[in-house]
Scaffold this active site. Structure first.
Site, mmCIF file in Angstrom:
data_model
loop_
_atom_site.group_PDB
_atom_site.id
_atom_site.type_symbol
_atom_site.label_atom_id
_atom_site.label_comp_id
_atom_site.label_asym_id
_atom_site.label_seq_id
_atom_site.Cartn_x
_atom_site.Cartn_y
_atom_site.Cartn_z
ATOM 1 N N SER A 196 0.864 -1.181 0.000
ATOM 2 C CA SER A 196 0.000 0.000 0.000
ATOM 3 C C SER A 196 0.897 1.225 0.000
ATOM 4 O O SER A 196 1.688 1.421 0.936
ATOM 5 C CB SER A 196 -0.897 -0.011 1.240
ATOM 6 O OG SER A 196 -1.739 1.139 1.253
ATOM 7 N N LYS A 250 -0.749 -0.890 -4.665
ATOM 8 C CA LYS A 250 -2.001 -0.199 -4.317
ATOM 9 C C LYS A 250 -1.631 1.236 -4.010
ATOM 10 O O LYS A 250 -0.786 1.484 -3.154
ATOM 11 C CB LYS A 250 -2.663 -0.862 -3.106
ATOM 12 C CG LYS A 250 -3.732 -0.028 -2.437
ATOM 13 C CD LYS A 250 -4.511 -0.872 -1.450
ATOM 14 C CE LYS A 250 -4.635 -0.264 -0.116
ATOM 15 N NZ LYS A 250 -5.571 -1.025 0.754
ATOM 16 N N LYS A 309 -2.815 4.975 -2.792
ATOM 17 C CA LYS A 309 -3.839 5.767 -2.122
ATOM 18 C C LYS A 309 -4.144 6.982 -2.993
ATOM 19 O O LYS A 309 -3.223 7.634 -3.506
ATOM 20 C CB LYS A 309 -3.355 6.213 -0.745
ATOM 21 C CG LYS A 309 -3.120 5.086 0.225
ATOM 22 C CD LYS A 309 -4.406 4.472 0.694
ATOM 23 C CE LYS A 309 -4.184 3.465 1.784
ATOM 24 N NZ LYS A 309 -5.451 2.865 2.267
ATOM 25 N N ASP A 328 -6.884 3.012 -3.811
ATOM 26 C CA ASP A 328 -7.728 3.018 -2.613
ATOM 27 C C ASP A 328 -8.033 4.457 -2.231
ATOM 28 O O ASP A 328 -7.124 5.234 -1.946
ATOM 29 C CB ASP A 328 -7.013 2.300 -1.454
ATOM 30 C CG ASP A 328 -7.886 2.165 -0.206
ATOM 31 O OD1 ASP A 328 -7.422 1.578 0.783
ATOM 32 O OD2 ASP A 328 -9.030 2.673 -0.214
ATOM 33 N N GLU A 331 -10.796 0.773 -4.620
ATOM 34 C CA GLU A 331 -11.216 0.378 -3.271
ATOM 35 C C GLU A 331 -11.912 1.539 -2.565
ATOM 36 O O GLU A 331 -11.411 2.656 -2.537
ATOM 37 C CB GLU A 331 -9.966 -0.059 -2.486
ATOM 38 C CG GLU A 331 -10.200 -0.637 -1.095
ATOM 39 C CD GLU A 331 -8.878 -1.060 -0.434
ATOM 40 O OE1 GLU A 331 -8.839 -1.122 0.796
ATOM 41 O OE2 GLU A 331 -7.887 -1.303 -1.168
ATOM 42 N N ASP A 377 -14.055 -1.994 1.399
ATOM 43 C CA ASP A 377 -13.206 -2.164 2.591
ATOM 44 C C ASP A 377 -14.015 -1.714 3.792
ATOM 45 O O ASP A 377 -14.702 -2.525 4.444
ATOM 46 C CB ASP A 377 -11.899 -1.364 2.401
ATOM 47 C CG ASP A 377 -10.992 -1.304 3.633
ATOM 48 O OD1 ASP A 377 -9.865 -0.769 3.518
ATOM 49 O OD2 ASP A 377 -11.401 -1.791 4.700
ATOM 50 N N LYS A 420 -10.602 -7.713 6.202
ATOM 51 C CA LYS A 420 -9.741 -7.358 7.332
ATOM 52 C C LYS A 420 -10.353 -7.970 8.584
ATOM 53 O O LYS A 420 -11.428 -7.525 9.020
ATOM 54 C CB LYS A 420 -9.627 -5.839 7.499
ATOM 55 C CG LYS A 420 -8.822 -5.148 6.415
ATOM 56 C CD LYS A 420 -8.816 -3.643 6.633
ATOM 57 C CE LYS A 420 -8.010 -2.936 5.552
ATOM 58 N NZ LYS A 420 -8.184 -1.469 5.624
ATOM 59 N N GLY A 477 -4.645 -4.843 5.066
ATOM 60 C CA GLY A 477 -3.701 -4.637 6.164
ATOM 61 C C GLY A 477 -4.063 -3.416 6.981
ATOM 62 O O GLY A 477 -4.714 -2.495 6.474
HETATM 63 C C1 NPQ Z 1 -6.759 0.495 4.010
HETATM 64 N N1 NPQ Z 1 -4.678 0.012 5.161
HETATM 65 O O1 NPQ Z 1 -6.623 -0.464 3.280
HETATM 66 C C2 NPQ Z 1 -5.921 0.680 5.231
HETATM 67 C C3 NPQ Z 1 -5.860 2.113 5.606
HETATM 68 C C4 NPQ Z 1 -5.019 2.512 6.796
HETATM 69 C C5 NPQ Z 1 -2.518 -0.713 4.442
HETATM 70 O O2 NPQ Z 1 -3.776 0.926 3.391
HETATM 71 C C6 NPQ Z 1 -2.512 3.295 11.057
HETATM 72 C C7 NPQ Z 1 -3.112 2.148 11.135
HETATM 73 C C8 NPQ Z 1 -2.701 3.964 9.921
HETATM 74 C C9 NPQ Z 1 -3.887 1.639 10.105
HETATM 75 C C10 NPQ Z 1 -3.677 4.127 7.725
HETATM 76 C C11 NPQ Z 1 -3.724 0.175 4.268
HETATM 77 C C12 NPQ Z 1 -3.487 3.466 8.865
HETATM 78 C C13 NPQ Z 1 -4.072 2.320 8.949
HETATM 79 C C14 NPQ Z 1 -4.403 3.666 6.709
HETATM 80 C C15 NPQ Z 1 -4.854 1.829 7.886
HETATM 81 O O3 NPQ Z 1 -7.659 1.297 3.806
HETATM 82 MG MG MG Z 2 -8.690 0.383 2.163
#
Ligand code: NPQ
Ligand code: MG
Length: 373
Positions: free
Chosen positions: A139, A165, A167, A193, A218, A243, A267, A295
């Site tokens: 990510s 992926k 953002k 995402d 996403e 998600d 998740k 994650g």
């Molecule tokens: C998602 N995870 O898929 C989340 C978003 C996310 C890996 O993008 C601290 C803890 C900060 C968890 C920021 C990924 C975070 C977090 C973003 C999760 O949307």
């Molecule tokens: Mg996400």
């Protein structure tokens, strides 16, 4: 087994680089490990779980300190009162506490680890894993510029990650996606995402992402916008992946039935635990819907458990199970997860197959809460 003690170890771990999404920039990860001490026929057994809630309710309604309080005041007393407790019955015993999936998941996870360690059984074999290594995606946060985005993606591809992926958010989307696709070619597995940063008013703008052969987009719209995602899905070719919206198997069934999700990011913390996550896997598979494991910047404990989950047959797309070094210079487990040739290994040891390093845990620990009957 009986649950005789829960210990919450709050840790604060610096990130190797700031991680920016449409809802925040994070420079450290604050979370807590749950240490469950059980008393069983074979004597005491200890298991570890992890709470994936963020410090602030910016990704979901839960927040870390709230999860700890709910656990101490309501979840633990209920579970302490159960004579013959098993991981499979935790959700049932906690059914009268509404919501709080991340708090519940952390406790169920620790009890599951203790139970499996007591049985000398690996989580993968318990779940029905069919692979011993799984593809590893990464990510990539929002960068300061399009050039920085291309550079950062290049560094992860250099490392061998199997899927990118990116953002996105309004003002940091089309140009960057175009530049990355132009730079690295059409064969690269590429998805975006939005973390709920758009509304249906942006539909025409989002449809322009169809030009880039993305695996999926996403969570473009809000957590509660299931019907609106179904509407958007009819207006664009890029598959919609949900998600934040998928908080349970019921929500997954609604989204699939309404045509709001062609793919689901699973998740375990977001849905109340690994057993509910498996139920969503089974449901999606029955509907021919692909799932992948998301994650939450887990430590090595959550990362190991996620790898076992992602080894189930219905996890057909690379997940966000990166090497620990994607986020952390040091991890609290003795053997941090390593990504090699675009893959991570599914642990085979008893329980989640990882050991918490007590010295590192102590070094990152900022708070300790012991909860007893
Ligand atoms: C998602 N995870 O898929 C989340 C978003 C996310 C890996 O993008 C601290 C803890 C900060 C968890 C920021 C990924 C975070 C977090 C973003 C999760 O949307
Ligand atoms: Mg996400």
């Amino acid at each position: 087994m009986r649950l005789i003690r829960l210990t919450l170890h709050t840790v604060q771990m610096p990130l190797v680089a700031p991680f920016t999404t449409s809802f925040m920039t994070q420079t450290y990860r604050r979370s807590y490990l749950v240490e469950a001490t059980m008393e069983g026929a074979g004597g005491p057994a200890t298991g570890w779980g992890e709470c994936v809630a963020l410090d602030q309710p910016l990704y979901s309604p839960e927040f870390l300190d709230g999860c700890a309080t709910v656990t101490e005041r309501w979840l633990a007393p209920i579970l302490f009162a159960v004579d013959d407790l098993s991981a499979e019955t935790v959700a049932h015993h906690l059914r009268h506490i509404v919501g709080n999936p991340m708090a519940k998941a952390a406790v169920e996870m620790a009890i599951l680890d203790a139970q499996l360690r007591d049985q000398g059984r690996s989580f993968g074999s318990y779940l029905g894993a069919v692979r011993d290594e799984i593809p590893s995606g990464v990510s990539v946060g929002i960068q300061d510029s399009t050039e920085a985005t291309v550079r950062t993606v290049g560094e992860y591809l250099e490392q061998g990650y199997a899927r990118i992926k990116l953002k996105i958010q309004p003002g940091a989307d089309l140009d960057r996606v175009a530049a990355v696709r132009r730079e690295f070619g059409d064969a690269m597995l590429f998805q975006v995402d939005a973390n709920a940063a758009y509304t249906l008013v942006d539909a025409a703008h989002l449809r322009r992402l169809d030009d880039f052969g993305l695996l999926l987009i996403e969570q473009p719209l809000g957590e509660a916008d299931i019907r609106q995602h179904a509407h958007l899905a009819k207006q664009m070719h890029t598959p919609i992946c949900l998600d934040e919206s998928i908080v349970s198997a019921e929500a997954a069934a609604d989204a699939i039935t309404l045509g709001a999700a062609a793919v689901i990011n699973v998740k375990p913390g977001r849905v109340g635990g690994y057993l509910e996550a498996r139920r969503i896997h089974d449901l999606a598979r029955a509907h021919g819907i692909a799932v992948w494991c998301g994650g939450m910047l887990e430590t090595g404990v959550g990362r190991a458990a996620n790898a076992a989950l992602a080894a189930l047959p219905g996890f057909t797309l690379p997940g966000d199970i990166s090497g620990s070094d994607r986020f952390y210079a040091e991890d609290i487990v003795t053997e941090p997860m390593r990504m090699h040739d675009g893959l991570v290994d599914v642990p085979v040891g008893p329980g989640f197959g990882v050991e918490v390093d007590p010295d590192r845990l102590a070094r990152f620990r900022t708070e300790l809460r012991t909860v007893t009957p």
